[in-house]
Design an enzyme around this catalytic site. Structure first.
Site, PDB file in Angstrom:
ATOM      1  N   THR A 156      -0.208  -8.475  -3.733  1.00  5.74           N
ATOM      2  CA  THR A 156      -0.195  -7.953  -2.368  1.00  5.74           C
ATOM      3  C   THR A 156       0.647  -8.904  -1.525  1.00  5.74           C
ATOM      4  OG1 THR A 156      -1.561  -7.298  -0.486  1.00  5.74           O
ATOM      5  CG2 THR A 156      -2.343  -9.166  -1.771  1.00  5.74           C
ATOM      6  N   GLY A 157       1.064  -8.421  -0.373  1.00  3.27           N
ATOM      7  CA  GLY A 157       1.886  -9.270   0.494  1.00  3.27           C
ATOM      8  C   GLY A 157       3.316  -8.763   0.546  1.00  3.27           C
ATOM      9  N   THR A 164      -0.511   1.769  -1.708  1.00  2.00           N
ATOM     10  CA  THR A 164      -0.213   1.213  -0.377  1.00  2.00           C
ATOM     11  C   THR A 164       0.623   2.179   0.455  1.00  2.00           C
ATOM     12  OG1 THR A 164       0.678  -0.769   0.708  1.00  2.00           O
ATOM     13  CG2 THR A 164       1.983   0.139  -1.062  1.00  2.00           C
ATOM     14  N   SER A 208      -3.359   0.443   5.895  1.00  2.00           N
ATOM     15  CA  SER A 208      -2.244   0.023   5.043  1.00  2.00           C
ATOM     16  C   SER A 208      -2.233   0.767   3.711  1.00  2.00           C
ATOM     17  CB  SER A 208      -2.330  -1.481   4.796  1.00  2.00           C
ATOM     18  OG  SER A 208      -3.629  -1.808   4.374  1.00  2.00           O
TER      19      SER A 208
HETATM   20  N1  ASP Z   1       3.014  -5.365  -1.110  1.00  2.00           N
HETATM   21  C1  ASP Z   1       3.096  -4.296  -0.154  1.00  2.00           C
HETATM   22  C2  ASP Z   1       4.519  -3.946   0.108  1.00  2.00           C
HETATM   23  O1  ASP Z   1       5.355  -4.819   0.174  1.00  2.00           O
HETATM   24  C3  ASP Z   1       2.469  -4.574   1.160  1.00  2.00           C
HETATM   25  C4  ASP Z   1       1.258  -5.414   1.189  1.00  2.00           C
HETATM   26  O2  ASP Z   1       0.602  -5.669   0.209  1.00  2.00           O
HETATM   27  O3  ASP Z   1       0.964  -5.856   2.278  1.00  2.00           O
HETATM   28  O4  ASP Z   1       4.794  -2.780   0.314  1.00  2.00           O
END
Ligand code: ASP
Length: 321
Positions: free
Chosen positions: A232-233, A199, A79
């Site tokens: 995150t998320g 990311t 990721s």
């Molecule tokens: N926050 C990141 C995004 O939306 C992805 C993640 O942290 O899983 O690109």
């Protein structure tokens, strides 16, 4: 529009067995104020690189850059950076940002073919009058700055993408996300704060999609008088609530980092009832207090200080059922 999504592929072979507590080097200065926090279990190895810099009296800025570069370069982390899962068209596109103790910021988004977007973001901050470069312009800037072209799509990620193409459907699996974006915030021995966030974004995202991670105030915010926060998320929800900025502003108004993270998560929960997606926040105050919260259980973060290097569970705002 049919919402398609991401199937998180857990390729962290062996990491599940990694001890939740890694040894420090034994030479820690017990009076050290330095602390580094980062998202998910990949934060453990990233924190080691950051900690080495902090212990050598380096800056929080150098520490967070060096820390997240470890994750960017490791193809097992699907990721972030090399080996990141591609978008629907099979392209690996990266987002990253960095902030220093002076509140300066640099960011890149929709960047291809560069192993270390965080270092390109730092160059944007230090070598240009701008904050954010995207796409081809960011890539060209990176080559001008001496970065090498690298094919970021690994065999494993290509196979996962081809598998996803068969059904192309949205499957939000809440906590298979334990190997997501790396957000890292740190305070150094001089009491200065900095942060980095990098990311490959949501796997199998629409081509051109940019998440919260490179957006100053969403994926990351640092105010050296107050504190720092990172996210995150599901980035769309973090952007809409300007999550990291919100947390730092709540801290400015007197909330401790934990209460500030909880309020930021609650703003999202209030809009959605019981959301099916995950968002996690980390925060660090100027005094070294910590906040760690997620919407659903399962969000872990790595914390390293002169006392220990540990992987911890963040407080979840919702229960698992
Ligand atoms: N926050 C990141 C995004 O939306 C992805 C993640 O942290 O899983 O690109």
């Amino acid at each position: 529009m049919k919402r398609r999504g991401f199937i998180k592929q857990s390729t962290l072979l062996g990491l599940g067995a990694m001890a939740a507590c890694t040894p420090l080097n034994g030479k820690e200065n017990q009076n050290s104020k330095s602390i580094v926090l980062s998202t998910w279990n990949h934060g453990l190895s990233a924190n080691v690189a950051a900690w080495n810099i902090l212990q050598a009296k380096g800056s929080a800025l150098d520490a967070v850059e060096a820390g997240v570069r470890i994750t960017e370069a490791n193809p097992a982390f699907t990721s972030v950076g090399l080996g990141g899962l591609p978008d629907r068209d099979g392209r690996v596109t990266l987002d990253a940002c960095i902030m220093n103790e002076q509140g300066e910021a640099g960011s890149v988004a929709f960047l291809e073919n560069i192993m270390h977007p965080i270092s390109v973001a730092r160059k944007v901050m230090e070598e240009t009058p701008h904050v954010m470069l995207v796409g081809e312009g960011a890539e060209k800037f990176a080559y001008d700055q001496g970065f090498k072209k690298v094919d970021l799509l690994t065999k494993e990620s290509e196979i996962a993408w081809k598998e996803w193409l068969k059904e192309s459907e949205y499957k939000p699996i809440i906590n298979v996300e334990n190997h997501d974006t790396i957000g890292m915030i740190a305070i150094d021995d001089y009491g200065n704060l900095s942060g980095a966030c990098t990311t490959s974004g949501l796997a199998f995202k629409q081509n051109g999609r940019v998440g919260d991670s490179p957006i100053i105030g969403a994926g990351l915010f640092v105010d050296n008088e107050i504190g720092a926060a990172t996210a995150t998320g599901l980035g769309e929800e973090v952007i809409k609530t300007v999550g990291s900025f919100l947390i730092v502003e709540l801290m400015r108004q007197g909330a401790n980092p934990q209460a500030a993270c909880e309020e930021a998560a609650n703003r999202i929960i209030k809009k959605h009832g019981k959301p099916k997606f995950q968002v996690g926040y980390l925060a660090l105050s100027k005094k070294g207090e910590i906040g760690a919260v997620s919407i659903h259980p399962g969000f872990q973060y790595a914390i390293t200080s002169s006392k220990s290097a540990t992987l911890k569970d963040a407080k979840s705002m919702l229960s698992s059922d």
